[in-house]
Design an enzyme around this catalytic site. Structure first.
Site, short mmCIF file in Angstrom:
data_model
loop_
_atom_site.label_atom_id
_atom_site.label_comp_id
_atom_site.label_asym_id
_atom_site.label_seq_id
_atom_site.Cartn_x
_atom_site.Cartn_y
_atom_site.Cartn_z
N HIS A 55 0.84 -1.21 0.00
CA HIS A 55 0.00 0.00 0.00
C HIS A 55 0.87 1.25 0.00
CE1 HIS A 55 -4.08 1.69 1.54
NE2 HIS A 55 -3.43 2.61 0.85
N HIS A 57 1.60 5.04 -1.99
CA HIS A 57 1.17 6.06 -2.96
C HIS A 57 2.42 6.70 -3.55
CE1 HIS A 57 -3.09 5.84 -1.85
NE2 HIS A 57 -2.64 5.61 -0.64
N HIS A 226 -6.00 -0.97 5.39
CA HIS A 226 -5.92 -0.22 6.65
C HIS A 226 -7.13 -0.38 7.58
CE1 HIS A 226 -8.08 2.42 3.94
NE2 HIS A 226 -7.01 3.04 3.47
N ASP A 299 0.60 2.53 3.79
CA ASP A 299 -0.26 3.61 3.28
C ASP A 299 0.55 4.91 3.19
OD1 ASP A 299 -2.37 5.03 2.26
OD2 ASP A 299 -3.60 4.97 4.07
N HIS A 303 2.14 14.20 0.78
CA HIS A 303 1.45 15.43 0.38
C HIS A 303 2.43 16.58 0.56
CE1 HIS A 303 -2.51 13.68 -0.10
NE2 HIS A 303 -2.37 13.04 1.05
O1 DOR Z 1 -4.94 9.06 4.40
C1 DOR Z 1 -5.04 8.59 3.29
N1 DOR Z 1 -4.40 9.13 2.25
N2 DOR Z 1 -5.82 7.52 3.10
C2 DOR Z 1 -6.10 7.06 1.87
O2 DOR Z 1 -6.80 6.09 1.75
C3 DOR Z 1 -5.59 7.76 0.67
C4 DOR Z 1 -4.35 8.46 0.99
C5 DOR Z 1 -3.88 9.41 -0.09
O3 DOR Z 1 -3.88 9.04 -1.26
O4 DOR Z 1 -3.46 10.52 0.25
#
Ligand code: DOR
Length: 432
Positions: A55, A57, A226, A299, A303
């Protein structure tokens, strides 16, 4: 690799590991190294199969200001990971064969192997199921609308009916949006104390229960991303006891942080699902100890500082986690002042390496998750349990610095990471 305790699904032993041409050729004490061999020092360390994060990103395409495949996989390697599953909530979403191919191309030469996850619905909009067969033909094994759950039960039923015969797994971010609307953090003692609108545990559990009913009806497997509440743990327990083909993951942040941190109003602690109560965390840790949780998944959700410095209500949810995950779970289950006896090394590494590898189909395709034996692929993680360190969120290899663990003291650290025989991290430093 000289010295250390080798751990894999077959158990523990002391010994050196000799690697040639990307493969393990010998494991044992006092190996004679051929002339010219690069020797990595591992005495006092744990030598495990490379970690596998199901998981992650990576944000490419569309979110390059926050992360790229290159920076995200470098952070992964520093955290001991040799493979990650790239989540499809990119911009555009990974909802077609062309989009899958695009990310696969980007991942060539990266610091970790990247398995691409596909979306379940076009544009993650929850209406039309993606071309599952075409994407499966490219090697996609996991499909998810992560970031949101599939709200329409009949759409999910159709996706499950198509996925089952293809042998792929649908992974759900369980969140009923009608129950979380307006909520900013976990609905519990802390949200009530500060009068902050909450997101109830029931929003996760209601969707999970619905999904289990659909798994029962269709026979298709599902993975739950999660999982964060004690109620979800009990639903997964009952489903597994009933023989349903389900798996579940927990994140380090839901294992070690609570809603008390989110109540501070610092957007670094905003995440979806939200940080839950202390008793939810205890239930998750117990479920890990009982073998009920198949994988610990980061996860990792980068950002930009720009977006994360917005007020809590407007900031995007998510936290980075690849470089801190193993040390956090080490402290939670082995070295820290846990509520129980230390967890065995085989049980611990199972949750971060070979069980997630099997879930993502990375075990037989690319040899991730071990075992560490002659003939095996040389994907290795060397962890020094005695190297205490303090997390500095600015020191990350990720393009984003939104770690909630800044200043936290951790008791062990990844020392080396070897990907297909190539030392991509040596003494805590990335080599590419
Ligand atoms: O906190 C999160 N951020 N949960 C998610 O399921 C998506 C993720 C994101 O892509 O920023």
């Amino acid at each position: 690799m000289r010295g250390g305790t080798v751990v894999d699904s077959t158990g523990l032993r002391r010994g050196d590991v000799l690697v040639e041409d990307g493969r393990i050729v010998a494991v044992g004490e006092g190996i004679a190294y051929p002339l010219g061999t690069t020797v990595l020092e591992a005495s006092g360390c744990i030598v495990a199969p490379g970690l596998v994060d199901i998981h992650t990103h990576l944000r490419e395409p569309g979110g390059e200001a926050a992360e790229t495949v290159e920076t995200g996989t470098r952070a992964a390697a520093l955290g001991g990971y040799t493979a990650v599953v790239a989540m499809p909530n990119t911009d555009p979403a990974t909802d077609s064969a062309a989009a899958v191919r695009y990310v696969q191309e980007l991942a060539r030469g990266a610091c970790a192997d990247v398995a691409v996850a596909g979306a379940i619905t076009i544009g993650r909009a929850g209406r039309e199921v993606v071309p599952l067969a075409e994407m499966t033909a490219l090697g996609v094994r996991l499909f998810t609308d992560d970031g949101s759950g599939v709200q329409d039960g009949d759409v999910l039923r159709r996706a499950l009916e198509a996925a089952g015969p293809l042998g792929v797994v649908l992974a759900e971010h369980c969140q009923d949006d009608t129950l979380t609307a307006g909520g900013l953090m976990h609905d519990g003692a802390w949200s009530r104390r500060f009068g902050i609108p909450g997101q109830p545990a029931a929003a996760e559990e209601a969707m999970l229960a619905r999904d289990l009913a659909l798994v029962r009806r269709t026979g298709a497997p599902m993975h739950f991303l999660h999982v964060s509440t004690a109620g979800s743990v009990e639903l997964v327990r009952a489903a597994k006891a009933a023989g349903l083909p389900v798996t579940a993951e927990a994140t380090p942040h839901h294992l070690v942080l609570t809603d008390a941190s989110a109540a501070s109003g610092d957007p670094l602690f905003k995440v979806a699902p939200p940080l839950r109560s202390a008793s939810d965390g205890a239930a998750l840790r117990a479920a890990c100890r009982q073998g009920l949780i198949d994988a610990i998944a980061t996860d990792h959700a980068p950002h930009t500082a720009e977006r994360k410095k917005a007020p809590f209500a407007d900031a995007p949810p998510g936290m980075i986690g690849l470089e801190t995950a193993l040390a956090l779970v080490w402290d939670a289950f082995v070295a820290g002042p846990g509520e129980d006896a230390p967890l065995g090394l085989v049980e611990l590494f199972a949750m971060v390496s070979w069980r997630p590898a099997a879930l993502a189909g990375l075990d037989w395709d690319h040899g991730h998750g071990g075992p560490i034996a002659p003939g095996g692929h040389a994907h290795l993680c060397v962890f020094d349990p005695t190297e205490a360190w303090t997390v500095d969120r600015r020191a990350t290899a990720s393009r984003s610095q939104n770690s909630p663990y800044d200043g936290m003291r951790l008791s062990g650290r990844v020392r080396h990471t070897v990907l297909a025989g190539d030392p991509v991290v040596v003494d805590g430093r990335a080599q590419r």
